[in-house]
Enzyme design. Structure first.
Site, PDB file in Angstrom:
ATOM      1  N   CYS A 145       0.686  -1.076  -0.060  1.00  0.00           N
ATOM      2  CA  CYS A 145       0.036   0.057  -0.108  1.00  0.00           C
ATOM      3  C   CYS A 145       0.651   1.164  -0.339  1.00  0.00           C
ATOM      4  O   CYS A 145       1.572   1.416   0.970  1.00  0.00           O
ATOM      5  CB  CYS A 145      -0.947  -0.193   1.155  1.00  0.00           C
ATOM      6  N   PRO A 146       0.977   1.960  -1.001  1.00  0.00           N
ATOM      7  CA  PRO A 146       1.803   3.234  -1.004  1.00  0.00           C
ATOM      8  C   PRO A 146       1.205   4.153  -0.134  1.00  0.00           C
ATOM      9  O   PRO A 146       2.058   5.127   0.206  1.00  0.00           O
ATOM     10  CB  PRO A 146       1.698   3.789  -2.642  1.00  0.00           C
TER      11      PRO A 146
END
Length: 434
Positions: A145-146
């Site tokens: 998940c950025p």
């Protein structure tokens, strides 16, 4: 042959208690985006409903807002389940000893394939995957998940779900009161303007209903496929929201990387063995060739100094080998072969000098024996006639001299042939090895 990148992109803080990924910019943007809608909601929307509902609208909104921040930070700085790397060995990267890419294992009477990770040098467990951004293998890898700035895996999946549900409830809470405020204002507007009609906004939702029905059907069909990890709905709920606290293995990964920097290279560890081999070879050359004693002793002293300068390990531990160290090891073998070539060339030069000296000695002995042979021939040939004796002596001397010159020429030719053959073999060895 694989050439793995041994450096991990994961960052740690406070003595490895906080573990996070490399992308911090998206995490900061997510923190700001969570702050923007909450402040206007508390300032402009909540006072309008305070007279109709209660003042509890403030603490409920603030509670879920703070909970979202807490779960976001906890998810971002928790070890997702990083698997320690394997030990790097030259045999793994050799073409004849390369590990197979897949292996089959049995999980609850179901055969599954586990894949060899060339970067981490290990077989990934089931449901584990390698994250290309963090450069680590993660247990039960879900995704990277950025916005969180970290991988979502076995150890932080619970907090990630808490973050999603708290943030989702906060969004529904804010949007619900905003829609209610719009409805109230529109009702007041209709009272003042009876001709106004309400808008119809359901066409887009009806268009999406076909896609949703097809997707649900595909999920219903795929749920009956063989899955050894399939559980009941209640068991899945407990495992997702109330799992046990799994241990973190990231500290073992850090200890392994520390050993890579502190333990000496295999070139220095095997230095004593190489020095002993060189010493034995030099001692044998000293026994055979007395002229090369000084050169061999100097080579032995240089090899011993080079071997002891790097340090050795007493416990016999063979450390992991990275690709730069592999190049160093190959260079050490090349140096060792060049040293052997130099010693062999020195020995061949010594043999050449010995042959030359022996030829000179033989020539000197032949020149010394020449007058002795002449005197013996004169004593043996006693005749009454002096003229005949002198003629015989001259004739015998000339014959003997001719034979002697022929013998000397034959000896020179044989020695020259041996010297030329030894020089040609020496040049051939130097050209091949160089």
């Amino acid at each position: 042959m694989s050439r793995p990148s041994y450096a991990s992109a994961t960052k740690t803080y406070f003595h490895n208690r906080l573990v996070t990924g490399p992308d911090r910019a998206y995490f900061i943007v997510a923190m700001i985006l969570m702050l923007i809608p909450e402040i206007p909601f508390l300032i402009f929307v909540c006072p309008l409903f305070e007279e109709w509902i209660t003042a509890a609208i403030y603490p409920v909104s603030i509670y879920f807002w703070i909970a979202s921040y807490i779960f976001l930070i906890q998810t971002a700085y928790t070890d997702p389940g990083i698997i320690p790397r394997g030990i790097y060995n030259d045999d793994i990267f050799a073409p004849d000893h390369r590990q197979p890419l897949f292996k089959k294992i049995t999980v609850k009477d179901t055969k599954q394939e586990i894949k060899w990770c060339e970067t981490c040098c290990l077989y990934r467990p089931p449901r584990a995957n390698h994250c290309g951004i963090c450069n680590n293998c993660v247990e039960r890898f879900d995704h990277h998940c950025p916005w969180v700035g970290n991988c979502i895996g076995r150890r932080n999946y619970q907090t990630f779900l808490y973050f999603l549900y708290s943030l989702g409830f906060l969004c529904i809470w804010i949007m619900g009161f905003c829609v209610a405020h719009i409805c109230i204002e529109s009702a007041r507007y209709r009272d003042n303007h009876p001709s106004a009609s309400s808008a119809k906004v359901f066409q887009e939702g009806m268009n999406k209903s076909h896609y949703i029905s097809d997707y649900n059907y595909s999920l219903w069909v795929s749920r009956f496929n063989s899955n050894p990890y399939r559980k009941s709905a209640f068991a899945n709920f407990i495992e997702a929201f109330c799992p046990p606290r799994y241990p973190s293995f990231y500290k073992y990964t850090l200890d392994h990387e520390k050993e890579l920097t502190t333990i000496p290279t295999p070139n220095n560890i095997n230095g004593n063995n190489n020095n002993s081999i060189n010493n034995n070879n030099n001692n044998n050359n000293n026994n055979n060739n007395n002229n090369n004693n000084n050169n061999n002793n100097n080579n032995n002293n240089n090899n011993i100094n080079n071997g002891n300068s790097g340090g050795t390990t007493n416990n016999g531990y063979t450390p992991p080998i990275s690709p730069p160290q592999m190049l160093q090891r190959q260079s050490s073998t090349i140096r060792y072969s060049l040293d052997n070539l130099r010693t062999s060339s020195n020995s061949s030069l010594g043999n050449f000098n010995n042959l030359k000296s022996s030829r000179d000695l033989n020539l000197s002995t032949i020149s010394e024996d020449k007058p002795k042979n002449l005197s013996n021939s004169n004593n043996n040939n006693n005749t009454n006639n002096k003229n005949t004796s002198e003629d015989n002596n001259h004739s015998s001397g000339s014959d003997f001299g001719g034979d002697e010159e022929n013998n000397e020429d034959d000896f020179k030719s044989d020695n020259d042939k041996e010297i030329n053959s030894s020089s040609l073999s020496l040049n051939h060895e130097l050209q091949v090895n160089v």
